[in-house]
Scaffold this active site. Structure first.
Site, PDB file in Angstrom:
ATOM      1  N   SER A   1      24.853  63.467  71.896  1.00 25.15           N
ATOM      2  CA  SER A   1      24.794  62.657  73.271  1.00 25.15           C
ATOM      3  C   SER A   1      23.958  61.331  72.988  1.00 25.15           C
ATOM      4  O   SER A   1      23.047  61.545  72.042  1.00 25.15           O
ATOM      5  CB  SER A   1      24.158  63.444  74.346  1.00 25.15           C
ATOM      6  OG  SER A   1      23.644  62.646  75.301  1.00 25.15           O
TER       7      SER A   1
ATOM      8  N   TYR B   1      17.601  68.505  78.843  1.00 23.76           N
ATOM      9  CA  TYR B   1      18.670  67.951  78.401  1.00 23.76           C
ATOM     10  C   TYR B   1      18.536  67.301  77.104  1.00 23.76           C
ATOM     11  O   TYR B   1      19.092  67.349  76.296  1.00 23.76           O
ATOM     12  CB  TYR B   1      19.639  67.142  79.352  1.00 23.76           C
ATOM     13  CG  TYR B   1      20.967  66.700  78.966  1.00 23.76           C
ATOM     14  CD1 TYR B   1      21.856  67.484  78.830  1.00 23.76           C
ATOM     15  CD2 TYR B   1      21.213  65.459  78.536  1.00 23.76           C
ATOM     16  CE1 TYR B   1      23.099  67.210  78.497  1.00 23.76           C
ATOM     17  CE2 TYR B   1      22.523  65.228  77.920  1.00 23.76           C
ATOM     18  CZ  TYR B   1      23.499  66.073  78.026  1.00 23.76           C
ATOM     19  OH  TYR B   1      24.739  65.792  77.696  1.00 23.76           O
TER      20      TYR B   1
ATOM     21  N   LYS C   1      19.629  68.225  73.370  1.00 26.82           N
ATOM     22  CA  LYS C   1      20.643  67.303  72.284  1.00 26.82           C
ATOM     23  C   LYS C   1      20.020  66.915  71.117  1.00 26.82           C
ATOM     24  O   LYS C   1      20.714  66.772  70.228  1.00 26.82           O
ATOM     25  CB  LYS C   1      21.208  66.379  73.319  1.00 26.82           C
ATOM     26  CG  LYS C   1      22.249  66.583  74.325  1.00 26.82           C
ATOM     27  CD  LYS C   1      23.508  67.375  73.835  1.00 26.82           C
ATOM     28  CE  LYS C   1      24.382  67.744  74.947  1.00 26.82           C
ATOM     29  NZ  LYS C   1      25.667  68.493  74.384  1.00 26.82           N
TER      30      LYS C   1
END
Length: 270
Positions: free
Chosen positions: A152, A165, A169
């Site tokens: 990402s 998050y 990633k």
């Protein structure tokens, strides 16, 4: 009719997790267009089955096969069962996309242990287990293979309302590099790709979640702000992603490993 495809992935067997919608579904359907056999896997088994059913004609037209699996990627027993099902249907496993992921925004000072664990279990541990179990199957076959992970823009910089998050990633990048080093001796390549802002259900839900925690004031604000620095001048669609993912699954990327390809319209220049 089987065998009619001259596609770049004809004869290759693939699994895509998180494939019931969004980027995962688009990846799987693009693979089918190139003649691959594809297992659409998702924690929502009903949706995965529906996607598989909707793609039977596409698969038959391009010479491939299609199936589905229900899987929680953070549970090793379920991942093994998914791979076993795909191998039973297709005869082998050549390409594994570890694409399943979740996000639940929380302001940095409000992040809880449960929020951290939930996200890291799917996005971090799930990728590790997926890589391990796919590699074991590929090693047993003795023909090598490809493992492709979804990173990402959040794997390149941290954002204040989605810290777990981002951490998960960044973990995907590290796992991709570690796996590439370890699995090279087995002729298994490990690569990944990093989407930016993509018009999918996940981003629409993220927009709502950020409003709920007070990080944005109106619908669409979060996506607008995240998209402001996109050099290409627009958010991505899943179709913008699949050219690269199909390339990573094909023999054309055979000399690539340990790399993350950013597909973000120029948001992160690294």
């Amino acid at each position: 009719m089987a065998g009619v495809s001259n596609g770049r992935l004809s004869g290759r067997s693939c699994i895509v997790t998180g494939a019931a919608q969004g980027i995962g579904r688009a990846i799987g359907e693009a693979l089918l267009e190139e003649g691959a056999d594809v297992c659409f896997a998702d924690i929502n088994g009903r949706m995965a089955e529906d996607v598989s059913d909707a793609n039977h004609e596409r698969a038959a037209r391009r010479g491939g096969k299609v199936t589905w699996a229900e899987v929680n990627v953070s549970e090793r027993v379920q991942v093994r069962a998914m791979i076993a099902k795909a191998v039973a249907v297709f005869g082998k496993l050549d390409v594994k996309f570890n694409n399943a992921g979740i996000n639940k925004p929380m302001n940095f000072l409000d992040v809880t242990e449960d929020n951290w664990r939930d996200i890291m279990d799917v996005n971090g541990l799930g990728v590790l287990i997926g890589m391990q179990e796919a590699a074991k199957q590929m090693i047993s076959q003795g023909r090598g293979g490809k493992i492709i992970n979804t990173a990402s823009i959040a794997s390149r910089q941290g954002f204040d309302n989605v810290a777990p998050y981002c951490a998960s990633k960044w973990a995907v990048v590290s796992l991709t590099q570690s796996g590439a080093r370890d699995l090279a001796k087995h002729n298994i390549t490990v690569t990944g790709f990093g989407p930016g802002v993509v018009a999918t259900e996940m981003w629409r839900q993220l927009d709502k979640d950020l409003m709920e925690i007070g990080a944005s004031e109106r619908e669409g604000q979060a996506i607008e702000e995240f998209s402001a620095d996109i050099l290409r001048g627009r958010v991505a669609t899943p179709a913008d992603i699949t050219g690269t993912t199909t390339f990573l699954a094909s023999k054309e990327s055979d000399y690539m490993t340990g790399q993350i390809v950013m597909i973000d319209g120029g948001m992160t220049l690294v």
